[in-house]
Design an enzyme around this catalytic site. Sequence first.
Site, PDB file in Angstrom:
ATOM      1  N   TYR A  51      -5.471   8.035 -42.913  1.00  0.00           N
ATOM      2  CA  TYR A  51      -5.228   9.930 -42.438  1.00  0.00           C
ATOM      3  C   TYR A  51      -4.581  10.731 -42.582  1.00  0.00           C
ATOM      4  O   TYR A  51      -3.621  10.712 -42.830  1.00  0.00           O
ATOM      5  CB  TYR A  51      -5.067   9.239 -40.550  1.00  0.00           C
ATOM      6  CG  TYR A  51      -6.304   9.034 -39.738  1.00  0.00           C
ATOM      7  CD1 TYR A  51      -7.291   9.593 -39.296  1.00  0.00           C
ATOM      8  CD2 TYR A  51      -6.548   7.905 -38.850  1.00  0.00           C
ATOM      9  CE1 TYR A  51      -8.833   9.814 -38.815  1.00  0.00           C
ATOM     10  CE2 TYR A  51      -8.008   7.910 -38.050  1.00  0.00           C
ATOM     11  CZ  TYR A  51      -8.780   9.081 -38.303  1.00  0.00           C
ATOM     12  OH  TYR A  51      -9.705   8.763 -37.385  1.00  0.00           O
ATOM     13  N   GLU A  53      -5.698  14.144 -42.009  1.00  0.00           N
ATOM     14  CA  GLU A  53      -6.382  15.529 -41.038  1.00  0.00           C
ATOM     15  C   GLU A  53      -5.456  16.771 -41.328  1.00  0.00           C
ATOM     16  O   GLU A  53      -3.962  17.005 -41.696  1.00  0.00           O
ATOM     17  CB  GLU A  53      -6.312  15.775 -39.434  1.00  0.00           C
ATOM     18  CG  GLU A  53      -7.747  13.993 -39.224  1.00  0.00           C
ATOM     19  CD  GLU A  53      -7.466  14.195 -36.970  1.00  0.00           C
ATOM     20  OE1 GLU A  53      -6.984  14.244 -36.994  1.00  0.00           O
ATOM     21  OE2 GLU A  53      -8.169  13.726 -37.303  1.00  0.00           O
ATOM     22  N   ASP A 200     -27.024  26.524 -51.615  1.00  0.00           N
ATOM     23  CA  ASP A 200     -27.217  24.851 -51.046  1.00  0.00           C
ATOM     24  C   ASP A 200     -27.517  24.553 -52.744  1.00  0.00           C
ATOM     25  O   ASP A 200     -28.610  23.825 -52.596  1.00  0.00           O
ATOM     26  CB  ASP A 200     -27.662  24.592 -50.238  1.00  0.00           C
ATOM     27  CG  ASP A 200     -27.715  22.603 -49.892  1.00  0.00           C
ATOM     28  OD1 ASP A 200     -27.595  22.436 -50.987  1.00  0.00           O
ATOM     29  OD2 ASP A 200     -28.232  22.046 -49.056  1.00  0.00           O
ATOM     30  N   THR A 226     -23.891  18.408 -52.528  1.00  0.00           N
ATOM     31  CA  THR A 226     -23.813  17.668 -52.636  1.00  0.00           C
ATOM     32  C   THR A 226     -22.422  16.981 -53.925  1.00  0.00           C
ATOM     33  O   THR A 226     -22.928  17.857 -54.806  1.00  0.00           O
ATOM     34  CB  THR A 226     -24.604  16.610 -51.895  1.00  0.00           C
ATOM     35  OG1 THR A 226     -26.196  17.220 -53.728  1.00  0.00           O
ATOM     36  CG2 THR A 226     -25.408  16.429 -50.660  1.00  0.00           C
ATOM     37  N   LYS A 229     -26.287  13.286 -56.766  1.00  0.00           N
ATOM     38  CA  LYS A 229     -27.504  13.729 -57.243  1.00  0.00           C
ATOM     39  C   LYS A 229     -27.083  14.238 -58.500  1.00  0.00           C
ATOM     40  O   LYS A 229     -26.044  13.037 -59.488  1.00  0.00           O
ATOM     41  CB  LYS A 229     -28.256  15.191 -56.513  1.00  0.00           C
ATOM     42  CG  LYS A 229     -28.151  14.963 -54.911  1.00  0.00           C
ATOM     43  CD  LYS A 229     -28.644  16.162 -54.224  1.00  0.00           C
ATOM     44  CE  LYS A 229     -29.892  15.610 -52.986  1.00  0.00           C
ATOM     45  NZ  LYS A 229     -28.314  15.946 -51.806  1.00  0.00           N
ATOM     46  N   ARG A 235     -21.121   9.794 -52.990  1.00  0.00           N
ATOM     47  CA  ARG A 235     -21.879  10.662 -52.295  1.00  0.00           C
ATOM     48  C   ARG A 235     -21.121  11.682 -51.527  1.00  0.00           C
ATOM     49  O   ARG A 235     -19.583  11.109 -50.607  1.00  0.00           O
ATOM     50  CB  ARG A 235     -22.765   9.471 -50.787  1.00  0.00           C
ATOM     51  CG  ARG A 235     -23.290   8.931 -51.444  1.00  0.00           C
ATOM     52  CD  ARG A 235     -24.336   8.098 -50.609  1.00  0.00           C
ATOM     53  NE  ARG A 235     -25.581   9.260 -49.542  1.00  0.00           N
ATOM     54  CZ  ARG A 235     -26.307   9.226 -50.489  1.00  0.00           C
ATOM     55  NH1 ARG A 235     -26.582   8.352 -51.979  1.00  0.00           N
ATOM     56  NH2 ARG A 235     -27.585   9.947 -50.195  1.00  0.00           N
TER      57      ARG A 235
HETATM   58  N1  DSN Z   1     -31.805  13.824 -48.904  1.00  0.00           N
HETATM   59  C1  DSN Z   1     -32.307  14.850 -50.140  1.00  0.00           C
HETATM   60  C2  DSN Z   1     -32.836  14.479 -50.156  1.00  0.00           C
HETATM   61  O1  DSN Z   1     -33.732  13.491 -51.197  1.00  0.00           O
HETATM   62  O2  DSN Z   1     -33.576  15.326 -51.837  1.00  0.00           O
HETATM   63  C3  DSN Z   1     -31.798  15.704 -49.902  1.00  0.00           C
HETATM   64  O3  DSN Z   1     -30.315  16.162 -48.397  1.00  0.00           O
END
Ligand code: DSN
Length: 432
Positions: A51, A53, A200, A226, A229, A235
């Site tokens: 933990y 925080e 974003d 994020t 990707k 993630r």
């Molecule tokens: N769920 C994601 C996507 O597939 O684009 C976006 O957050």
Amino acid sequence: MSELARQDPEIAACVEREAARQEHGLELIASENFVSRAVMEAAGSLLTNKYAEGLPGKRYYGGCVHVDSAEELARTRAKALFDCAWVNVQPHSGASANMAVYLAYLQPGDTLLGLDLAHGGHLTHGSPVNFSGILYKAQFYGVEKDGPLEGRIDMDKVRSKALAVRPKLISIGASAYSRDFDYAAFRSIADEVGAFLWMDMAHTAGLIASKLLRDPLPHCHVVTTTTHKTLRGTRGGMVLLKQDYENPFGKRAPKSGRLKMISELLDSAVFPGVQGGPLMHIIAAKAVAFGEALQPAFRDYCARVIANAAAMAEEFSSLGYRIVSGGTDNHLMLIDLASRGVTGKAAEEALSRAEITVNKNMVPFDPNPALVTGGIRVGSPAMTTRGLGTGEFRRIARLMDRVLLKPACADTSASVRSEVAEICRAFPLYAR
Ligand code: DSN
């Protein structure tokens, strides 16, 4: 995974079957990728026990010295990657990072202006079923139906909309938009209407870090992303500022009375505003992925992601499909299936039988409901990680076309599946 297999064979079997699915299929979901073994080791490490925080050096728990080091490494590497002054690497996801932005910049009931979900936007940019549309007044801009800007954002229309609705926050960013954004034009609109500008960059962060797409950071008051990707990490989410600045809301530190910096508001918005304890194993895995992305090989990878998507879009176009906006600048494309008379749902299912994974996706001005759709979204990041080049991506477009021409034909499905298996054998995933 020997201990997992011994103690919990049911869960071990789920992991084994998913490993086989990933190894033996073509992963074309634009938001997915394959992390390295090193990233997985950090994500699966005993840092999950801790933990922590608070922030490095200012925790609410003892024993944080080593996770502090891991979080400092993640922060230092993220700042180097995006050439920025401040970052918070704790958000568990892109949605958590976005929620922190709303909490720092808006009051419930304030107006925001974002890209319509049905035109490629994201749920957290004001969809009525998401907190962002429930707690705030969401207004939307979209893409053009036809003409020279077909499938693209017309900045004159964004300006008109912004002047009409006077948002406090303008969001940029998308989950199904294949073109780059004009950040300077967005900033000029934001300044004209007195709005904050937020990007974003979840989908394109890796391509931006590699300087293959325009950089939003110098133009935006705040940026989120994020970490999976195109960035190819575990993630998770993160909030970034090109430069820190005094918060414009007059919030002051309780003892000294000085104006707080916006980074302090964002830190408090992430914790305790949105989250409790940060996931230290995931933060360590983010650090590993950022370290990878700082290597020259990552830029080469991102260049191949873009080249592969462009080749695939070209092949689909030559086969007679309409690609929304006529092509792609990034890692994805939206394919209108009208020319084949098949829905996105039927296409997703038929392709899945041939071991090709995509997601159904509405195309702009789609007459079909969201669970049916008239299109599919296809992306190149994951299969580029496996080493595929433009020749393979063109071949995959032709394989997909064979399935889409005869979605119910078992023989077609079987013959495409065997070609898919051949490609997968030639480009093994974790066997490397
Ligand atoms: N769920 C994601 C996507 O597939 O684009 C976006 O957050």
